[in-house]
Design a protein around this motif. Sequence first.
Motif, PDB file in Angstrom:
ATOM      1  N   PHE A 167     111.755 -17.856  41.722  1.00 55.82           N
ATOM      2  CA  PHE A 167     110.389 -18.091  42.125  1.00 55.82           C
ATOM      3  C   PHE A 167     109.483 -16.896  42.377  1.00 55.82           C
ATOM      4  O   PHE A 167     108.304 -16.635  42.122  1.00 55.82           O
ATOM      5  N   TYR A 168     110.239 -15.884  42.893  1.00 54.93           N
ATOM      6  CA  TYR A 168     109.779 -14.486  42.882  1.00 54.93           C
ATOM      7  C   TYR A 168     109.288 -13.955  41.684  1.00 54.93           C
ATOM      8  O   TYR A 168     108.345 -13.137  41.348  1.00 54.93           O
ATOM      9  N   LEU A 169     110.000 -13.976  40.577  1.00 55.93           N
ATOM     10  CA  LEU A 169     109.815 -13.409  39.273  1.00 55.93           C
ATOM     11  C   LEU A 169     108.865 -14.419  38.486  1.00 55.93           C
ATOM     12  O   LEU A 169     108.442 -13.815  37.212  1.00 55.93           O
ATOM     13  N   TRP A 170     108.980 -15.604  38.711  1.00 57.36           N
ATOM     14  CA  TRP A 170     108.262 -16.680  37.906  1.00 57.36           C
ATOM     15  C   TRP A 170     106.796 -16.282  37.813  1.00 57.36           C
ATOM     16  O   TRP A 170     106.072 -16.157  38.635  1.00 57.36           O
ATOM     17  N   THR A 171     106.281 -16.305  36.427  1.00 54.26           N
ATOM     18  CA  THR A 171     105.015 -16.142  36.154  1.00 54.26           C
ATOM     19  C   THR A 171     104.540 -17.379  35.227  1.00 54.26           C
ATOM     20  O   THR A 171     105.148 -17.641  34.163  1.00 54.26           O
ATOM     21  N   PRO A 172     103.441 -18.052  35.304  1.00 56.04           N
ATOM     22  CA  PRO A 172     103.206 -19.089  34.444  1.00 56.04           C
ATOM     23  C   PRO A 172     102.759 -18.727  32.898  1.00 56.04           C
ATOM     24  O   PRO A 172     103.229 -19.385  32.113  1.00 56.04           O
ATOM     25  N   ASP A 173     102.493 -17.530  32.583  1.00 59.69           N
ATOM     26  CA  ASP A 173     102.027 -17.180  31.241  1.00 59.69           C
ATOM     27  C   ASP A 173     103.222 -16.340  30.789  1.00 59.69           C
ATOM     28  O   ASP A 173     102.994 -15.661  29.686  1.00 59.69           O
ATOM     29  N   ALA A 174     104.565 -16.306  31.418  1.00 67.92           N
ATOM     30  CA  ALA A 174     105.647 -15.466  30.801  1.00 67.92           C
ATOM     31  C   ALA A 174     105.976 -15.801  29.580  1.00 67.92           C
ATOM     32  O   ALA A 174     106.059 -17.239  29.578  1.00 67.92           O
ATOM     33  N   PRO A 175     106.263 -15.159  28.457  1.00 66.40           N
ATOM     34  CA  PRO A 175     106.642 -15.563  27.219  1.00 66.40           C
ATOM     35  C   PRO A 175     108.060 -15.959  27.331  1.00 66.40           C
ATOM     36  O   PRO A 175     109.037 -15.681  28.347  1.00 66.40           O
ATOM     37  N   ALA A 176     108.644 -16.959  26.395  1.00 68.24           N
ATOM     38  CA  ALA A 176     110.150 -17.553  26.374  1.00 68.24           C
ATOM     39  C   ALA A 176     110.871 -16.401  25.808  1.00 68.24           C
ATOM     40  O   ALA A 176     110.626 -15.502  25.216  1.00 68.24           O
ATOM     41  N   SER A 177     112.051 -16.121  26.775  1.00 70.40           N
ATOM     42  CA  SER A 177     113.019 -15.092  26.461  1.00 70.40           C
ATOM     43  C   SER A 177     114.358 -15.351  26.849  1.00 70.40           C
ATOM     44  O   SER A 177     114.491 -16.169  27.814  1.00 70.40           O
TER      45      SER A 177
END
Length: 273
Positions: A60-70
């Motif tokens: 939850f700390y690293l999560w961003t809604p626009d982060a690309p799939a990796s």
Amino acid sequence: MNVSYEPSLLPGLNSITNKADWEEMDILETHAFDRRQKRNMTCALLFSLLPFFMSSALYFYLWTPDAPASVVAAGVKSAPVLLLAAAVLSWNGGQSVLGVAGGLLFSAVGDCCLIWPDLFLHGMGAFAVAHLLYSLTFLSARYTSYSSSSSFIRFLYLILLIVGGGFYIYLFPYLQKAKDSDLLTPGVGVYITLIIIMGGLAIRTGHVATLLGSLSFMVSDASLAVQVFKVVPPMQHGQIIVMVTYYLAQLLIAVGDVKALDDKDDFSKWKRS
């Protein structure tokens, strides 16, 4: 009036009194020992779950809604469930590979697949296998089972069927509009059937943690479905709702499996014949 006892009777009376005292002391010591054992088990269980809590917080700390799939994103997302599987294996041993631990492993595969939208069907299949493994575990002798003749149990089964069937009917027109609708429409139907069966068997176990975990899983899946199939407009915190209820579900199912042999008749007080 003076009452006198025959000397020959006194040893017998003393022995009866002493025996009763010893039995009472044994009962008290047994209860105290059981309380210590449960307290020690709870502390040990919490300690073994620390990696799960830490990895969940990291997600939850690293999560961003626009982060690309990796691959990194997939690893961070699936890490809490993998660590839960390791905790269950450490408590229940290798037999849980075909049970809750195995379900957690397939869930981790599903987590990774859902990072990429094109792998949605693969992710749904992995979670379907997880629900099947959970269901088989809830049927095992490790769990207490309640008779389906109970009116309270029948009522809960009926609620599950109504909610699950109603949700599929509500979702059906949106599935028809989705890409790969020929596969999604029957696939989602099978998936909902499996999760309803899992929820019903969770009710049958009589364990509050197991039941709440199954219900939380249903809430998570329903939240995901209404967003993926565009039933509702995009929600600002939609993904957070999905993941919070999902991690909570897996945690409760794992804890319920670890404590299955210790917590008997969790909601027997609500059971009515």
